[in-house]
Write an enzyme that holds these catalytic residues in place. Structure first.
Site, PDB file in Angstrom:
ATOM      1  N   SER A 158      85.015  19.515  49.687  1.00 25.09           N
ATOM      2  CA  SER A 158      84.508  20.832  50.064  1.00 25.09           C
ATOM      3  C   SER A 158      83.159  21.048  49.410  1.00 25.09           C
ATOM      4  O   SER A 158      82.893  20.515  48.322  1.00 25.09           O
ATOM      5  CB  SER A 158      85.473  21.931  49.600  1.00 25.09           C
ATOM      6  N   TYR A 177      90.862  26.275  44.251  1.00 26.47           N
ATOM      7  CA  TYR A 177      90.510  25.312  45.300  1.00 26.47           C
ATOM      8  C   TYR A 177      89.236  24.547  44.946  1.00 26.47           C
ATOM      9  O   TYR A 177      89.175  23.316  45.055  1.00 26.47           O
ATOM     10  CB  TYR A 177      90.346  26.060  46.620  1.00 26.47           C
TER      11      TYR A 177
END
Length: 267
Positions: free
Chosen positions: A144, A157
């Site tokens: 990400s 995350y």
């Protein structure tokens, strides 16, 4: 250009929806064979049907990769169905529940860790012996942009995806020259990861106290995204296919941003 993927077998986790689904279909267009695993049986079969329409072979297994048993049993079952081993692995399965840091419980940290990192660790451990036997084999991790440029939420995350980038680098060095290992780092991609009930968009709605899609647009303005839009899963799939192909034969230990320009640094 020739990707060299014809007849190769690609294993994709989290293949039923979003980036996983788009990537499976993109590989099928290159005449690769697909081995798919997900916990969503109905959508997994729908993805498999799309691949069959592209005249590619496909094998599926339904399993929950958030647990050690789910990874072991699911991948073992899937590998037993494959006649020719595995040439490429795309560790794609992931989840996020964006909340302010103070509201993230120990249980949520643990869940995020199990799904986003340990699934990749466990699946890779099972598949690596097969990849080592295949010339030109590769692994692609789905990380990400938040791994390289953290935002206030979701802290869990972003931190765990940063660990995935470290894992990518470690594996690239450990498995060279037999297996290439790279990562994609998507920015905001409009897929079921965002749009599903309880997904990223709803999480941002709670943080910004506004309707989900309005909250997403607001978040993009805060991030000052140069391309001024969310990406789509196909745009990530194109890079994954490239990284797994012969076109990227001299590429390993790299992180490829597919993020609309969200990363501001020069490294």
């Amino acid at each position: 250009m020739q990707t060299g993927l014809t007849g190769k077998t690609v294993l994709i986790t989290g293949a039923a929806n979003g980036i996983g689904r788009a990537t499976a279909i993109a590989f099928a267009r290159e005449r690769a064979k697909l081995a798919l695993i997900d916990n969503d049986a109905a959508q997994l079969e729908a993805t498999a049907d799309e691949i069959r329409k592209a005249s590619s072979e496909v094998w599926t297994t339904v399993s929950d990769l958030s647990t050690a048993a789910g990874c072991s049993d699911g991948i073992t079952s899937l590998l037993q169905k494959l006649p020719d081993g595995v040439d490429a692995l795309f560790n794609n399965v992931g989840m996020a529940d964006p909340k302010p840091f103070g509201e993230i419980t120990d249980e949520q940290w643990q869940s995020c860790f199990q799904v986003n990192l340990m699934s990749a660790v466990r699946v890779t451990r099972k598949v690596l012996p097969l990849l080592r036997e295949r010339p030109g084999s590769s692994i692609v991790m789905n990380a990400s942009d938040l791994a390289r440029q953290p935002e206030p939420a979701p802290a869990d995350y972003g931190a765990i995806k940063a660990a995935m980038l470290s894992l990518t680098k470690s594996l690239a060095r450990a498995e060279a020259p037999r297996v290439r290992v790279n990562a994609v780092a998507p920015g905001p991609i409009w897929s079921t990861f965002w749009s599903r009930p309880g997904g990223f968009a709803e999480g941002l709605a709670g943080i910004h106290n506004m309707p989900a899609r309005q909250a997403v647009d607001h978040e993009m303005k805060l991030r000052k995204l140069p391309l001024e839009r969310l990406g789509n899963p196909d745009e990530v799939a194109n890079i994954v296919v490239f990284l797994a192909s012969d076109l990227a034969s001299y590429v390993t230990s790299s992180v490829w941003g597919v993020d609309g320009g969200s990363i501001r640094s020069i490294v």
